[in-house]
Design an enzyme around this catalytic site. Sequence first.
Site, mmCIF file in Angstrom:
data_model
loop_
_atom_site.group_PDB
_atom_site.id
_atom_site.type_symbol
_atom_site.label_atom_id
_atom_site.label_comp_id
_atom_site.label_asym_id
_atom_site.label_seq_id
_atom_site.Cartn_x
_atom_site.Cartn_y
_atom_site.Cartn_z
ATOM 1 N N PHE A 67 1.132 -1.391 0.096
ATOM 2 C CA PHE A 67 0.352 -0.244 0.418
ATOM 3 C C PHE A 67 1.453 1.343 0.013
ATOM 4 O O PHE A 67 1.681 1.474 0.946
ATOM 5 C CB PHE A 67 -1.244 -0.081 1.214
ATOM 6 C CG PHE A 67 -1.988 -0.693 1.077
ATOM 7 C CD1 PHE A 67 -3.065 -0.661 0.788
ATOM 8 C CD2 PHE A 67 -2.299 -1.881 2.161
ATOM 9 C CE1 PHE A 67 -4.673 -1.543 0.897
ATOM 10 C CE2 PHE A 67 -2.924 -3.202 1.700
ATOM 11 C CZ PHE A 67 -3.936 -2.300 1.302
ATOM 12 N N ASP A 68 0.577 1.658 -0.910
ATOM 13 C CA ASP A 68 1.136 3.774 -0.836
ATOM 14 C C ASP A 68 0.170 4.095 0.424
ATOM 15 O O ASP A 68 -0.409 3.713 0.742
ATOM 16 C CB ASP A 68 0.253 4.540 -2.054
ATOM 17 C CG ASP A 68 0.661 5.741 -2.162
ATOM 18 O OD1 ASP A 68 2.158 6.088 -1.415
ATOM 19 O OD2 ASP A 68 -0.024 6.761 -2.224
ATOM 20 N N ILE A 69 0.835 5.112 0.939
ATOM 21 C CA ILE A 69 0.735 5.452 2.336
ATOM 22 C C ILE A 69 -0.192 6.849 1.517
ATOM 23 O O ILE A 69 -1.685 7.148 2.329
ATOM 24 C CB ILE A 69 1.103 6.380 2.982
ATOM 25 C CG1 ILE A 69 2.016 4.953 4.344
ATOM 26 C CG2 ILE A 69 0.627 7.505 3.722
ATOM 27 C CD1 ILE A 69 1.031 4.564 4.730
#
Length: 228
Positions: free
Chosen positions: A9-11
């Site tokens: 996941f990107d943040i």
Amino acid sequence: MKNYDIIFFDIDDTLFDFTKSEQEAFSKVFDKYNLLNSLKLYEKSYQEISKVLWRDVESGKVSLVELGPERFRRLFLEHELEIDAVVFNQDYLGFLGEQTHLVQGAEKVIRGLSHKRLAVITNGYTDVQTSRIHHSPLEGTFEHIIISESTGFQKPQTGIFDYAFNKLQITEKANVLIVGDSLTSDIQGGMNYGIDTCWFNSQHKENNTTLTPTYEINKLESLLEIIK
């Protein structure tokens, strides 16, 4: 649906509402310097400057270390403010690290995928990103938190994916998915590395690039329908 075992996941603007976080941190740091009166003006200039610099970071023209104070140096030069950009940037990052605003559905999705191997792969500053996760409801839900400052590589560079695969001891790319909001960072990076990609397009933006994500979703909860 596909049986992905590992999800990266990107943040920012994927799990965390970066726009809201940035606005609050920006307001707090300018309040500290008694500059709230012209906040909207400074914000507009800053966004334009920051956008250019982040593109330069992704392309390798500017380092993350340089980006921090440089964005404020340019801002202060434009508005004729005599402020130490290095110190100001440190103060700003301190306030940013306190922000834990989640995107709608983020906690539900992460809890719903708790039977999978979940990890973060994000561009940004180590202290800021780890602080935000640590103080949020997502604390303890990721196997690893991989941050560009710590690795020496930025998405979409393959080096940060090499680092992530080594850290998680991944040998099979077919079972890995990356989820992120940025076509040029998350999707480009995933495609470069040969893994499936999911573009979180909550703003219903047009894809004006040549990139074709494996999936496109407008609500984060839709990810639960994709992952078996």
